[in-house]
Design a protein around this motif. Structure first.
Motif, PDB file in Angstrom:
ATOM      1  N   THR B 144       0.832  -1.195   0.000  1.00 42.22           N
ATOM      2  CA  THR B 144       0.000   0.000   0.000  1.00 42.22           C
ATOM      3  C   THR B 144       0.873   1.253   0.000  1.00 42.22           C
ATOM      4  OG1 THR B 144      -0.177   0.244   2.391  1.00 42.22           O
ATOM      5  CG2 THR B 144      -1.725  -1.256   1.366  1.00 42.22           C
ATOM      6  N   GLN B 145       0.237   2.374  -0.310  1.00 41.64           N
ATOM      7  CA  GLN B 145       0.892   3.690  -0.301  1.00 41.64           C
ATOM      8  C   GLN B 145       2.134   3.722  -1.188  1.00 41.64           C
ATOM      9  OE1 GLN B 145       1.067   5.309   3.698  1.00 41.64           O
ATOM     10  NE2 GLN B 145      -0.494   3.858   4.317  1.00 41.64           N
ATOM     11  N   GLU B 159       8.076   1.471  -4.972  1.00 38.05           N
ATOM     12  CA  GLU B 159       8.689   2.254  -3.900  1.00 38.05           C
ATOM     13  C   GLU B 159       7.602   2.845  -3.028  1.00 38.05           C
ATOM     14  OE1 GLU B 159      11.243   5.328  -5.300  1.00 38.05           O
ATOM     15  OE2 GLU B 159      12.498   3.892  -6.394  1.00 38.05           O
ATOM     16  N   ARG B 160       7.922   2.936  -1.756  1.00 39.50           N
ATOM     17  CA  ARG B 160       7.004   3.608  -0.841  1.00 39.50           C
ATOM     18  C   ARG B 160       7.782   4.121   0.361  1.00 39.50           C
ATOM     19  NH1 ARG B 160       4.128  -1.034   2.415  1.00 39.50           N
ATOM     20  NH2 ARG B 160       5.959  -2.009   3.331  1.00 39.50           N
ATOM     21  N   GLN B 161       7.162   5.076   1.012  1.00 44.76           N
ATOM     22  CA  GLN B 161       7.807   5.641   2.182  1.00 44.76           C
ATOM     23  C   GLN B 161       7.261   4.958   3.425  1.00 44.76           C
ATOM     24  OE1 GLN B 161       7.317   9.632   4.230  1.00 44.76           O
ATOM     25  NE2 GLN B 161       8.214  10.185   2.278  1.00 44.76           N
ATOM     26  N   ALA B 162       8.171   4.438   4.260  1.00 45.62           N
ATOM     27  CA  ALA B 162       7.746   3.790   5.505  1.00 45.62           C
ATOM     28  C   ALA B 162       8.150   4.668   6.685  1.00 45.62           C
ATOM     29  CB  ALA B 162       8.377   2.414   5.609  1.00 45.62           C
ATOM     30  N   GLU B 163       7.983   4.147   7.877  1.00 48.12           N
ATOM     31  CA  GLU B 163       8.255   4.923   9.087  1.00 48.12           C
ATOM     32  C   GLU B 163       9.712   5.357   9.189  1.00 48.12           C
ATOM     33  OE1 GLU B 163       6.296   2.459   8.767  1.00 48.12           O
ATOM     34  OE2 GLU B 163       4.561   2.656  10.093  1.00 48.12           O
ATOM     35  N   TYR B 164      10.597   4.619   8.548  1.00 50.98           N
ATOM     36  CA  TYR B 164      12.037   4.812   8.774  1.00 50.98           C
ATOM     37  C   TYR B 164      12.773   5.238   7.511  1.00 50.98           C
ATOM     38  CZ  TYR B 164      10.666   0.194   7.311  1.00 50.98           C
ATOM     39  OH  TYR B 164      10.023  -0.817   6.670  1.00 50.98           O
ATOM     40  N   GLY B 165      12.072   5.506   6.427  1.00 51.94           N
ATOM     41  CA  GLY B 165      12.720   5.868   5.165  1.00 51.94           C
ATOM     42  C   GLY B 165      11.999   5.208   4.006  1.00 51.94           C
ATOM     43  N   TYR B 166      12.659   5.143   2.863  1.00 50.93           N
ATOM     44  CA  TYR B 166      12.010   4.579   1.675  1.00 50.93           C
ATOM     45  C   TYR B 166      12.309   3.084   1.534  1.00 50.93           C
ATOM     46  CZ  TYR B 166      10.942   9.240   0.061  1.00 50.93           C
ATOM     47  OH  TYR B 166      10.422  10.503  -0.041  1.00 50.93           O
ATOM     48  N   ASP B 167      11.285   2.325   1.178  1.00 48.71           N
ATOM     49  CA  ASP B 167      11.458   0.902   0.882  1.00 48.71           C
ATOM     50  C   ASP B 167      11.295   0.685  -0.617  1.00 48.71           C
ATOM     51  OD1 ASP B 167      11.661   0.261   3.574  1.00 48.71           O
ATOM     52  OD2 ASP B 167       9.560  -0.354   3.757  1.00 48.71           O
ATOM     53  N   THR B 168      12.129  -0.185  -1.170  1.00 49.08           N
ATOM     54  CA  THR B 168      11.919  -0.652  -2.533  1.00 49.08           C
ATOM     55  C   THR B 168      11.556  -2.132  -2.416  1.00 49.08           C
ATOM     56  OG1 THR B 168      13.559   0.886  -3.363  1.00 49.08           O
ATOM     57  CG2 THR B 168      12.968  -0.930  -4.813  1.00 49.08           C
TER      58      THR B 168
END
Ligand code: FAD
Lengths: 323, 264
Positions: B144-145, B159-168
């Motif tokens: 999601t997001q 790609e998405r932004q998580a609580e701690y930075g960007y995840d791929t």
């Protein structure tokens, strides 16, 4: 059955503060219900020591499972199994991305009810009732759960972190993952983008939003911040769009600040942004939309075009300070 | 590849949203529009089609809702969907998130898509959760997001932004992806597309058509119940200045800041 199960997210050996809030809240509620609060940690790097730390926040038992970290569906598998085996009545999550994904998936899997953006949980007749603001916080609904489990997903910073010096039993569990849970592969986790900026120490902050139009639009926010002697912060919308570095992002998935002045330009005031800046001493907003939610919580609101107002404001502040 | 895009009709952004005190549900009278986040999902589907990395045979807009929701489908088609599916049934009224996600998943099963796209949130519900619910019912991976999608053979790189930075994250197809509004700039529909939208195929499905177990939907099938609706705590409204004469506005702001010793 009984008890509350919480998920705690970790990154580089540290628990997310909203997860710690959720564990603390679960412990408090469980005590009121005369039940226990347990927690789950999932990842390929979890140790007894890391999992055990949750005891200090009120979890009497912490399960951990080895599975891909930062992906929701494996956590759903683990939590669903634990709930089926041990019959927890509620699952509680802190605010944030994974809480939404895991909580919703879990409710779907177990046929439970789910409530998101919860700001408060009450004990009523031996059950939990969740308070959820809706429609841009114009009303608050009290939600009750029919059957079990009830899944509660908190809003950012809704639950207070409380340390109690306690300890937890730690148990490693093996859970077979669903076929589809292994189809998301983390390629890179937690990448930091953009230069480091320190917005947490600034007493005066100019927050820039999508109303600035484009990356270059931040120049006028920067000029204003410079005139004030402050720093520039940003909304997620502009950080996502690559206009400004992530380190400057305020809100649910960014930083929480409480400066003396937060001057928001071209920011709508979405709740996920609000949670990061609402404790600012003075909030001033410039927005051309008179219905922008930010006006509902700003101390001074200016309805107008930022391109007309901000450059003149910068000049006026410079003149005032210079003279 | 077949892409289904979930869309929703929501109250127009200009309409004041309120609850119906009698039903405990959203008062859905007033001007309506396609949920803005969904236009980004349709645009994402169009860009996958136009990107050429994979052949997209069909883009199908899917909605659940009362009769009026066909307008959201027309809008979706004018933005590029080839046809649409309208799931509508008395029994679905009052469904909560999990019940809605289940019903939509049943409608999607009948379509058998390779990719389901949706907007990460609706303007009215603000739930961020339908994607995860639908995915669990379809037994598909889900993310999601998402703010960037690249087609990479049989999988998507997101790609998405998580609580701690960007995840791929690589996601194997078939999958359910919910997108944020930073993913793209939705195009404007052409006049021709708007005019032609009503002529594109639209299937109307009832609960029975897509094998929905009606005990799991509607108010009775929902696992959450609204006990009460209360106003938020009162708070002091701030001062508002309408900018008419900008020089004057600026003077007022400076005076306000100065009074609070913020210009020291
Ligand atoms: C799980 C989750 C986590 C999130 N985390 C965060 C987070 O940490 N931080 C965050 O900020 N957001 C977060 N968001 C996103 C949030 O919901 C909003 O989308 C975002 O805050 C909107 O940013 P914005 O105000 O810049 O943009 P918009 O909402 O697009 O607002 C732009 C504003 O600018 C105004 N404007 C436009 N042009 C002008 C002009 N010329 N003059 C004056 N005003 C103008 C418009 O009227 C509008 O109000 C999150 C969302 C989700 C789902």
């Amino acid at each position: 059955m009984s008890g509350i199960l919480t998920y705690a997210l970790h990154y580089e050996g540290e628990f997310n503060k909203n997860s710690l809030g959720a564990v603390s809240e679960a412990a408090k509620l469980a005590k009121e219900l005369g039940q226990e609060a347990h927690a789950v940690v999932v990842g390929d790097d979890v140790t007894d020591e890391l999992a055990g730390k949750l005891g200090n926040y009120g979890a009497s038992k912490v399960y951990y499972a080895s599975a891909p970290v930062g992906i929701a569906q494996p956590v759903v598998d683990v939590m669903a199994k634990l709930i089926q085996d041990n019959g927890y009545s509620y699952a509680l999550f802190g605010g944030g991305l994974l809480g939404f994904e895991i909580g919703a998936g879990l409710a779907a899997r177990l046929g439970g009810g789910v409530t998101m953006e919860v700001t408060q949980v009450k004990v009523q007749d031996g059950k939990l009732v969740a308070e959820r603001p809706i429609l841009q916080d114009s009303a608050i609904v009290d939600v009750d759960y029919v059957g079990e489990p009830g899944v509660i997903i908190g809003r950012l910073n809704a639950f207070e972190i409380a340390e109690n010096g306690g300890s937890a039993d730690v148990e490693k569990v093996d859970v077979e993952l669903s076929d589809f849970s292994t189809k998301c592969t983390m390629v890179q986790r937690g990448e930091q983008r953009g230069a480091d900026v320190n917005i947490e120490d600034a007493e005066l902050l100019v927050g820039g939003g999508r109303g600035l139009g484009k990356a270059e639009g931040f120049k006028i926010a920067e000029d204003l911040a410079e005139a004030l002697g402050g720093a520039v912060a940003a909304t997620r919308a502009v950080v996502d769009a690559g206009w400004y570095p992530y380190a400057a992002q305020i809100g649910q998935t960014g930083k929480t600040v409480a400066p003396k002045l937060y001057l928001a330009v071209g920011i709508s005031g979405a709740i996920q942004h609000k949670v990061g800046m609402q404790n600012s001493e003075n909030i001033v907003a410039i927005n051309k939309d008179p219905n922008a939610p930010i006006f509902e919580f700003s101390d001074l609101g200016i309805v107008g075009d930022l391109n007309k107002i901000v450059p003149k404001l910068t000049e006026a502040i410079k003149a005032k300070k210079g003279g | 590849m077949k892409i289904c895009v979930l869309v929703k009709e929501v109250p127009d952004a200009a309409v004041e949203k309120r609850m119906d005190p009698n039903t405990g549900r959203l008062d859905r009278s007033g001007e309506k529009n396609l949920n803005p986040f969904d236009t980004h999902a349709i645009e994402a589907a169009m860009q996958i089609r136009e990107g050429g990395a994979v052949d997209v045979d069909e883009i199908v807009a899917v909605t659940m809702g009362p009769e009026s929701a066909v307008r959201a489908l027309h809008k979706a088609v004018s933005l590029g969907a080839d046809r649409s599916v309208h799931l509508t049934d008395e029994s679905l009224a009052g469904s909560d998130v999990v019940a809605t996600g289940y019903a939509l998943a049943q409608a999607l099963k009948a379509e058998n898509p390779d990719l389901v796209l949706l907007g990460q949130q609706s303007d009215d519900g603000e739930c961020y959760t339908i994607g995860a619910v639908v995915a669990d019912h379809l037994r598909m991976p889900s993310l999601t997001q998402v703010i960037k999608i690249d087609v990479n053979g049989e999988s998507l790189r997101c790609e998405r932004q998580a609580e701690y930075g960007y995840d791929t994250v690589d996601v194997a197809l078939p999958a359910v992806i919910s997108v944020g509004d930073a993913i793209n700039e939705p195009r404007y529909p052409s006049l021709k597309a708007i005019m032609g939208a009503k002529k594109k195929p639209l299937d109307t499905k009832s609960a029975g058509d897509v094998e929905i177990d009606t005990s799991r939907v509607g108010q009775d099938g929902s696992k959450t119940a609204v006990l009460a609706i209360n106003p938020p705590p009162e708070k002091q409204a701030g001062e508002i200045i309408e900018d008419e004469d900008t020089d004057e506005t600026v003077q007022k702001i400076v005076a306000w800041l100065d009074e609070r010793k913020l210009l020291a």
